[in-house]
Design a protein around this motif. Structure first.
Motif, short mmCIF file in Angstrom:
data_model
loop_
_atom_site.label_atom_id
_atom_site.label_comp_id
_atom_site.label_asym_id
_atom_site.label_seq_id
_atom_site.Cartn_x
_atom_site.Cartn_y
_atom_site.Cartn_z
N ALA A 11 5.93 -5.85 10.44
CA ALA A 11 5.60 -6.32 9.10
C ALA A 11 4.40 -7.27 9.14
CB ALA A 11 6.80 -7.03 8.48
N LEU A 12 4.33 -8.11 10.17
CA LEU A 12 3.19 -9.02 10.30
C LEU A 12 1.91 -8.26 10.61
CD1 LEU A 12 4.81 -11.98 12.24
CD2 LEU A 12 4.13 -11.92 9.84
N ALA A 13 2.04 -7.16 11.35
CA ALA A 13 0.86 -6.36 11.65
C ALA A 13 0.33 -5.67 10.40
CB ALA A 13 1.20 -5.32 12.72
N ALA A 14 1.20 -5.38 9.44
CA ALA A 14 0.78 -4.70 8.22
C ALA A 14 0.24 -5.68 7.18
CB ALA A 14 1.96 -3.94 7.63
N ALA A 15 0.41 -6.97 7.37
CA ALA A 15 -0.02 -7.95 6.38
C ALA A 15 -1.51 -7.86 6.07
CB ALA A 15 0.36 -9.36 6.83
N PRO A 16 -2.40 -7.67 7.06
CA PRO A 16 -3.83 -7.57 6.72
C PRO A 16 -4.14 -6.38 5.80
CG PRO A 16 -3.58 -8.00 9.05
CD PRO A 16 -2.21 -7.75 8.49
N LEU A 17 -3.36 -5.32 5.92
CA LEU A 17 -3.59 -4.17 5.05
C LEU A 17 -3.37 -4.54 3.59
CD1 LEU A 17 -1.82 -1.35 7.08
CD2 LEU A 17 -4.27 -1.79 6.89
N GLU A 29 3.45 5.86 -7.82
CA GLU A 29 4.29 5.92 -9.02
C GLU A 29 5.09 4.65 -9.24
OE1 GLU A 29 6.66 9.41 -8.79
OE2 GLU A 29 4.93 10.74 -8.67
N ASP A 30 5.55 3.99 -8.17
CA ASP A 30 6.40 2.81 -8.34
C ASP A 30 5.60 1.51 -8.38
OD1 ASP A 30 5.64 2.73 -5.73
OD2 ASP A 30 7.65 2.47 -4.90
N GLY A 31 4.27 1.57 -8.49
CA GLY A 31 3.47 0.36 -8.64
C GLY A 31 2.81 -0.12 -7.36
N ARG A 32 3.16 0.42 -6.21
CA ARG A 32 2.51 0.03 -4.97
C ARG A 32 1.17 0.74 -4.87
NH1 ARG A 32 7.62 1.48 -2.23
NH2 ARG A 32 8.81 -0.42 -2.00
N ASN A 33 0.20 0.08 -4.20
CA ASN A 33 -1.05 0.82 -4.00
C ASN A 33 -0.84 1.80 -2.85
OD1 ASN A 33 -1.73 -0.31 -1.46
ND2 ASN A 33 -2.81 -2.00 -2.43
N LEU A 34 -1.74 2.74 -2.71
CA LEU A 34 -1.55 3.80 -1.73
C LEU A 34 -1.60 3.29 -0.30
CD1 LEU A 34 -3.55 6.71 -3.38
CD2 LEU A 34 -1.09 6.36 -3.32
N MET A 35 -2.36 2.23 -0.04
CA MET A 35 -2.39 1.65 1.31
C MET A 35 -1.03 1.07 1.67
SD MET A 35 -5.26 2.13 2.80
CE MET A 35 -5.33 0.90 4.07
N GLU A 36 -0.42 0.34 0.74
CA GLU A 36 0.91 -0.22 1.00
C GLU A 36 1.92 0.89 1.23
OE1 GLU A 36 1.57 -2.52 -2.49
OE2 GLU A 36 0.60 -4.30 -1.69
N GLY A 38 1.35 3.94 2.30
CA GLY A 38 1.08 4.58 3.59
C GLY A 38 1.58 3.74 4.75
N ALA A 39 1.35 2.44 4.68
CA ALA A 39 1.83 1.55 5.74
C ALA A 39 3.35 1.55 5.79
CB ALA A 39 1.31 0.13 5.52
N ARG A 40 3.98 1.54 4.64
CA ARG A 40 5.45 1.56 4.60
C ARG A 40 5.99 2.84 5.23
NH1 ARG A 40 9.46 3.44 1.58
NH2 ARG A 40 8.11 4.47 0.07
N LEU A 41 5.41 3.98 4.89
CA LEU A 41 5.86 5.25 5.46
C LEU A 41 5.58 5.31 6.96
CD1 LEU A 41 4.75 7.71 2.65
CD2 LEU A 41 7.08 6.99 3.22
N PHE A 42 4.44 4.78 7.38
CA PHE A 42 4.10 4.77 8.80
C PHE A 42 5.13 3.96 9.58
CE2 PHE A 42 2.05 2.40 12.27
CZ PHE A 42 1.72 3.45 13.10
N PHE A 43 5.45 2.76 9.10
CA PHE A 43 6.40 1.91 9.82
C PHE A 43 7.81 2.46 9.77
CE2 PHE A 43 3.04 -1.40 9.17
CZ PHE A 43 2.69 -1.46 10.50
N ARG A 44 8.17 3.12 8.70
CA ARG A 44 9.49 3.76 8.62
C ARG A 44 9.58 4.86 9.68
NH1 ARG A 44 11.29 6.39 3.16
NH2 ARG A 44 11.42 4.22 2.53
N GLY A 45 8.53 5.67 9.80
CA GLY A 45 8.52 6.72 10.82
C GLY A 45 8.52 6.15 12.22
#
Length: 130
Positions: A11-17, A29-36, A38-45
């Motif tokens: 999570a700390l590594a994703a903070a700069p994004l 669709e849920d209000g997050r930008n696409l970078m957020e 993408g980072a969420r899906l990347f870390f989930r995987g």
């Protein structure tokens, strides 16, 4: 490393994004930008890939732990005595194992200290005239 600690590091590594500025980002669709997103899906995987390895590491630690404790209990006093006897570890070569299983520590050859360099006097030996 526990899963919570790993999640915190990720999570700390994703903070700069999330902190990037610039043109307005497109929103999912849920209000997050696409970078957020993408980072969420990347870390989930990444977490789903790491789960089996972390489980295996936990099991290995459970198996190895008692053996390490036994080794420390049996060898601890001998290692402490060795540490007391050796004053300067840099004076020895790395340990070597002989074909018969013996482990030896060889002392490095002692070198004679370099002879003192002859200093040339920069100042004249007599009185200085100005």
């Amino acid at each position: 490393m526990t899963r919570a600690a790993l999640a915190l590091i990720l999570a700390l590594a994703a903070a700069p994004l999330a902190a990037e500025e610039g043109a307005p980002a497109e929103r999912a669709e849920d209000g997050r930008n696409l970078m957020e997103e993408g980072a969420r899906l990347f870390f989930r995987g990444l977490m789903s890939e790491l789960d089996p390895a972390l489980d295996e590491l936990e099991g290995m630690a459970g198996e190895i732990g008692p053996a390490v404790r036994d080794f420390a209990r049996e060898m601890g006093p001998a290692l402490a005595e060795l540490l007391e006897r050796v004053e300067d570890w840099s004076a020895y070569h790395p340990p070597e194992m002989l074909p018969n299983g013996d482990i030896i520590l060889r002392r490095k050859e002692e070198r004679a200290p370099p002879p003192p360099a002859e200093e040339e006097d920069a100042a004249p030996s007599g009185p200085v005239e100005l």
